[in-house]
Design a protein around this motif. Structure first.
Motif, PDB file in Angstrom:
ATOM      1  N   HIS A  38     -54.082 -72.185  30.689  1.00 17.16           N
ATOM      2  CA  HIS A  38     -52.665 -72.530  30.855  1.00 17.16           C
ATOM      3  C   HIS A  38     -51.972 -72.716  29.507  1.00 17.16           C
ATOM      4  CE1 HIS A  38     -51.652 -73.124  35.120  1.00 17.16           C
ATOM      5  NE2 HIS A  38     -52.955 -73.253  35.272  1.00 17.16           N
ATOM      6  N   ALA A  39     -52.710 -73.184  28.530  1.00 16.88           N
ATOM      7  CA  ALA A  39     -52.113 -73.472  27.216  1.00 16.88           C
ATOM      8  C   ALA A  39     -52.096 -72.257  26.292  1.00 16.88           C
ATOM      9  CB  ALA A  39     -52.887 -74.609  26.538  1.00 16.88           C
ATOM     10  N   THR A  40     -52.742 -71.189  26.685  1.00 14.59           N
ATOM     11  CA  THR A  40     -52.851 -70.006  25.838  1.00 14.59           C
ATOM     12  C   THR A  40     -51.795 -68.981  26.230  1.00 14.59           C
ATOM     13  OG1 THR A  40     -55.221 -70.379  25.684  1.00 14.59           O
ATOM     14  CG2 THR A  40     -54.436 -68.223  25.022  1.00 14.59           C
ATOM     15  N   LYS A  41     -50.981 -68.606  25.267  1.00 10.28           N
ATOM     16  CA  LYS A  41     -49.921 -67.622  25.525  1.00 10.28           C
ATOM     17  C   LYS A  41     -50.447 -66.192  25.401  1.00 10.28           C
ATOM     18  CE  LYS A  41     -46.616 -70.668  25.901  1.00 10.28           C
ATOM     19  NZ  LYS A  41     -46.483 -71.233  27.197  1.00 10.28           N
ATOM     20  N   THR A  42     -51.376 -65.962  24.493  1.00 10.49           N
ATOM     21  CA  THR A  42     -51.951 -64.626  24.312  1.00 10.49           C
ATOM     22  C   THR A  42     -53.470 -64.754  24.341  1.00 10.49           C
ATOM     23  OG1 THR A  42     -51.957 -64.844  21.906  1.00 10.49           O
ATOM     24  CG2 THR A  42     -50.000 -63.839  22.897  1.00 10.49           C
ATOM     25  N   PRO A  43     -54.157 -63.691  24.760  1.00 12.04           N
ATOM     26  CA  PRO A  43     -55.621 -63.765  24.907  1.00 12.04           C
ATOM     27  C   PRO A  43     -56.371 -64.140  23.636  1.00 12.04           C
ATOM     28  CG  PRO A  43     -54.773 -61.767  25.918  1.00 12.04           C
ATOM     29  CD  PRO A  43     -53.632 -62.403  25.192  1.00 12.04           C
ATOM     30  N   ASP A  44     -55.826 -63.822  22.467  1.00 11.92           N
ATOM     31  CA  ASP A  44     -56.560 -64.095  21.229  1.00 11.92           C
ATOM     32  C   ASP A  44     -56.148 -65.406  20.564  1.00 11.92           C
ATOM     33  OD1 ASP A  44     -54.062 -63.093  20.662  1.00 11.92           O
ATOM     34  OD2 ASP A  44     -54.707 -61.989  18.890  1.00 11.92           O
ATOM     35  N   ALA A  45     -55.271 -66.171  21.215  1.00 10.12           N
ATOM     36  CA  ALA A  45     -54.808 -67.442  20.637  1.00 10.12           C
ATOM     37  C   ALA A  45     -55.766 -68.584  20.990  1.00 10.12           C
ATOM     38  CB  ALA A  45     -53.412 -67.772  21.155  1.00 10.12           C
ATOM     39  N   THR A  46     -55.821 -69.568  20.124  1.00 12.14           N
ATOM     40  CA  THR A  46     -56.605 -70.775  20.371  1.00 12.14           C
ATOM     41  C   THR A  46     -55.630 -71.948  20.432  1.00 12.14           C
ATOM     42  OG1 THR A  46     -58.482 -69.870  19.163  1.00 12.14           O
ATOM     43  CG2 THR A  46     -58.459 -72.251  19.531  1.00 12.14           C
ATOM     44  N   ALA A  54     -51.556 -81.245  27.433  1.00 10.94           N
ATOM     45  CA  ALA A  54     -50.228 -81.208  28.052  1.00 10.94           C
ATOM     46  C   ALA A  54     -50.213 -80.361  29.320  1.00 10.94           C
ATOM     47  CB  ALA A  54     -49.204 -80.681  27.054  1.00 10.94           C
ATOM     48  N   THR A  55     -51.234 -79.535  29.521  1.00 10.93           N
ATOM     49  CA  THR A  55     -51.279 -78.692  30.725  1.00 10.93           C
ATOM     50  C   THR A  55     -51.892 -79.400  31.920  1.00 10.93           C
ATOM     51  OG1 THR A  55     -53.466 -77.717  30.304  1.00 10.93           O
ATOM     52  CG2 THR A  55     -51.552 -76.622  29.297  1.00 10.93           C
ATOM     53  N   TRP A  56     -52.586 -80.523  31.722  1.00 12.21           N
ATOM     54  CA  TRP A  56     -53.264 -81.173  32.849  1.00 12.21           C
ATOM     55  C   TRP A  56     -52.334 -81.395  34.044  1.00 12.21           C
ATOM     56  CZ3 TRP A  56     -57.426 -79.520  31.496  1.00 12.21           C
ATOM     57  CH2 TRP A  56     -58.238 -79.948  30.460  1.00 12.21           C
ATOM     58  N   PRO A  57     -51.093 -81.872  33.852  1.00  3.99           N
ATOM     59  CA  PRO A  57     -50.239 -82.084  35.028  1.00  3.99           C
ATOM     60  C   PRO A  57     -49.924 -80.805  35.817  1.00  3.99           C
ATOM     61  CG  PRO A  57     -49.413 -83.349  33.174  1.00  3.99           C
ATOM     62  CD  PRO A  57     -50.488 -82.435  32.642  1.00  3.99           C
ATOM     63  N   ALA A  58     -50.118 -79.646  35.205  1.00  5.45           N
ATOM     64  CA  ALA A  58     -49.849 -78.383  35.903  1.00  5.45           C
ATOM     65  C   ALA A  58     -50.994 -77.974  36.826  1.00  5.45           C
ATOM     66  CB  ALA A  58     -49.576 -77.268  34.891  1.00  5.45           C
ATOM     67  N   LEU A  59     -52.129 -78.636  36.724  1.00  5.10           N
ATOM     68  CA  LEU A  59     -53.298 -78.239  37.514  1.00  5.10           C
ATOM     69  C   LEU A  59     -53.240 -78.884  38.901  1.00  5.10           C
ATOM     70  CD1 LEU A  59     -56.088 -78.344  34.790  1.00  5.10           C
ATOM     71  CD2 LEU A  59     -54.641 -76.430  35.505  1.00  5.10           C
ATOM     72  N   LYS A  60     -52.367 -78.335  39.719  1.00  2.00           N
ATOM     73  CA  LYS A  60     -52.184 -78.782  41.102  1.00  2.00           C
ATOM     74  C   LYS A  60     -51.526 -77.637  41.857  1.00  2.00           C
ATOM     75  CE  LYS A  60     -48.039 -81.164  39.615  1.00  2.00           C
ATOM     76  NZ  LYS A  60     -47.620 -82.464  39.180  1.00  2.00           N
ATOM     77  N   GLY A  61     -51.331 -77.813  43.135  1.00  2.06           N
ATOM     78  CA  GLY A  61     -50.715 -76.745  43.920  1.00  2.06           C
ATOM     79  C   GLY A  61     -51.509 -75.457  43.782  1.00  2.06           C
ATOM     80  N   GLN A  62     -50.826 -74.358  43.558  1.00  5.95           N
ATOM     81  CA  GLN A  62     -51.523 -73.066  43.442  1.00  5.95           C
ATOM     82  C   GLN A  62     -52.426 -73.003  42.223  1.00  5.95           C
ATOM     83  OE1 GLN A  62     -48.376 -70.168  43.204  1.00  5.95           O
ATOM     84  NE2 GLN A  62     -48.269 -70.291  40.977  1.00  5.95           N
ATOM     85  N   ASP A  63     -52.228 -73.887  41.250  1.00  2.23           N
ATOM     86  CA  ASP A  63     -53.056 -73.906  40.044  1.00  2.23           C
ATOM     87  C   ASP A  63     -54.156 -74.963  40.102  1.00  2.23           C
ATOM     88  OD1 ASP A  63     -51.703 -71.792  38.777  1.00  2.23           O
ATOM     89  OD2 ASP A  63     -50.100 -73.156  38.176  1.00  2.23           O
ATOM     90  N   LYS A  64     -54.453 -75.467  41.297  1.00  2.29           N
ATOM     91  CA  LYS A  64     -55.542 -76.444  41.442  1.00  2.29           C
ATOM     92  C   LYS A  64     -56.844 -75.793  40.994  1.00  2.29           C
ATOM     93  CE  LYS A  64     -56.260 -75.207  46.264  1.00  2.29           C
ATOM     94  NZ  LYS A  64     -55.125 -74.363  46.550  1.00  2.29           N
ATOM     95  N   VAL A  65     -57.786 -76.626  40.618  1.00  5.02           N
ATOM     96  CA  VAL A  65     -59.102 -76.148  40.216  1.00  5.02           C
ATOM     97  C   VAL A  65     -60.015 -76.246  41.437  1.00  5.02           C
ATOM     98  CG1 VAL A  65     -61.062 -76.524  38.677  1.00  5.02           C
ATOM     99  CG2 VAL A  65     -58.728 -76.901  37.839  1.00  5.02           C
ATOM    100  N   GLU A  66     -60.644 -75.140  41.791  1.00  2.54           N
ATOM    101  CA  GLU A  66     -61.549 -75.137  42.939  1.00  2.54           C
ATOM    102  C   GLU A  66     -62.955 -75.420  42.435  1.00  2.54           C
ATOM    103  OE1 GLU A  66     -60.977 -72.065  45.831  1.00  2.54           O
ATOM    104  OE2 GLU A  66     -58.863 -71.915  45.313  1.00  2.54           O
ATOM    105  N   GLY A  67     -63.260 -76.707  42.299  1.00  2.00           N
ATOM    106  CA  GLY A  67     -64.543 -77.136  41.746  1.00  2.00           C
ATOM    107  C   GLY A  67     -65.660 -77.138  42.768  1.00  2.00           C
ATOM    108  N   ALA A  68     -66.855 -77.362  42.288  1.00  2.00           N
ATOM    109  CA  ALA A  68     -68.021 -77.436  43.165  1.00  2.00           C
ATOM    110  C   ALA A  68     -67.920 -78.623  44.112  1.00  2.00           C
ATOM    111  CB  ALA A  68     -69.299 -77.542  42.336  1.00  2.00           C
ATOM    112  N   SER A  69     -67.234 -79.688  43.696  1.00  2.00           N
ATOM    113  CA  SER A  69     -67.103 -80.884  44.526  1.00  2.00           C
ATOM    114  C   SER A  69     -65.857 -80.846  45.398  1.00  2.00           C
ATOM    115  CB  SER A  69     -67.049 -82.128  43.635  1.00  2.00           C
ATOM    116  OG  SER A  69     -65.874 -82.106  42.842  1.00  2.00           O
ATOM    117  N   GLY A  70     -65.158 -79.733  45.403  1.00  2.00           N
ATOM    118  CA  GLY A  70     -63.913 -79.631  46.165  1.00  2.00           C
ATOM    119  C   GLY A  70     -62.749 -79.395  45.219  1.00  2.00           C
TER     120      GLY A  70
END
Length: 122
Positions: A38-46, A54-70
Motif C-alpha cells: 500500500h505504501a509503495t507507489k512503484t514496484p522498485d521503490a522502498t 500510515a497505511t495500517w488504517p487502510a487495511l480493512k474493507g476490500q483491503d483486509k488481510v486474509e490471514g491464517a487466523s481469519g
C-alpha cells in the motif's frame, strides 16, 4: 468454513495447526507485506517505515488481510478490529499438551461482515 480449514487452505502443504506462533508469524508477515504494498507507489521503490505505518488504517474493507487466523481488519488507529479468538481446551497425556479447538469467538459476538469495516470512532 471452520478456522482450522481456513488455516490449512492458506498454507502450502501440511502444517502443525496447533502452533500458535506459526499462525501469528504468518499473519504478521502478510499484514506487513500488505502495508508495504500500500505504501509503495512503484514496484522498485522502498517505502519508509512511517509510510508503511500510515497505511495500517487502510487495511480493512476490500483491503483486509486474509490471514491464517481469519480476516485481519484494522481500525483508524491501526489496531485489529473484531479479531477472531480461538477457544481451546488443553489436555495432557504422556506426550505433552494437546489443544482441542472448541470454538471461535469475536469481541462483538459475531464474525465481521464481508465488508470487514470497523465502525467509525466514537
Amino acid at each position: 468454513m471452520k478456522l482450522t480449514e481456513q488455516i490449512f487452505n492458506r498454507l502450502d502443504g501440511p502444517a502443525d495447526l496447533t502452533d500458535g506462533a506459526l499462525v501469528a508469524t504468518y499473519d504478521a508477515t502478510l499484514t506487513a507485506i500488505a502495508g508495504i504494498r500500500h505504501a509503495t507507489k512503484t514496484p522498485d521503490a522502498t517505502p519508509s517505515l512511517d509510510k508503511v505505518g500510515a497505511t495500517w488504517p487502510a487495511l480493512k474493507g476490500q483491503d483486509k488481510v486474509e490471514g491464517a487466523s481469519g480476516w485481519i481488519c484494522l481500525d483508524d488507529n491501526g489496531n485489529p478490529w473484531n479479531k477472531a479468538m480461538p477457544i481451546a481446551r488443553l489436555t495432557f497425556d504422556r506426550s505433552g499438551a494437546k489443544p482441542d479447538l472448541l470454538t471461535v469467538a469475536w469481541p462483538t459476538g459475531e464474525p465481521p461482515a464481508g465488508s470487514c469495516t470497523p465502525p467509525p470512532p466514537s
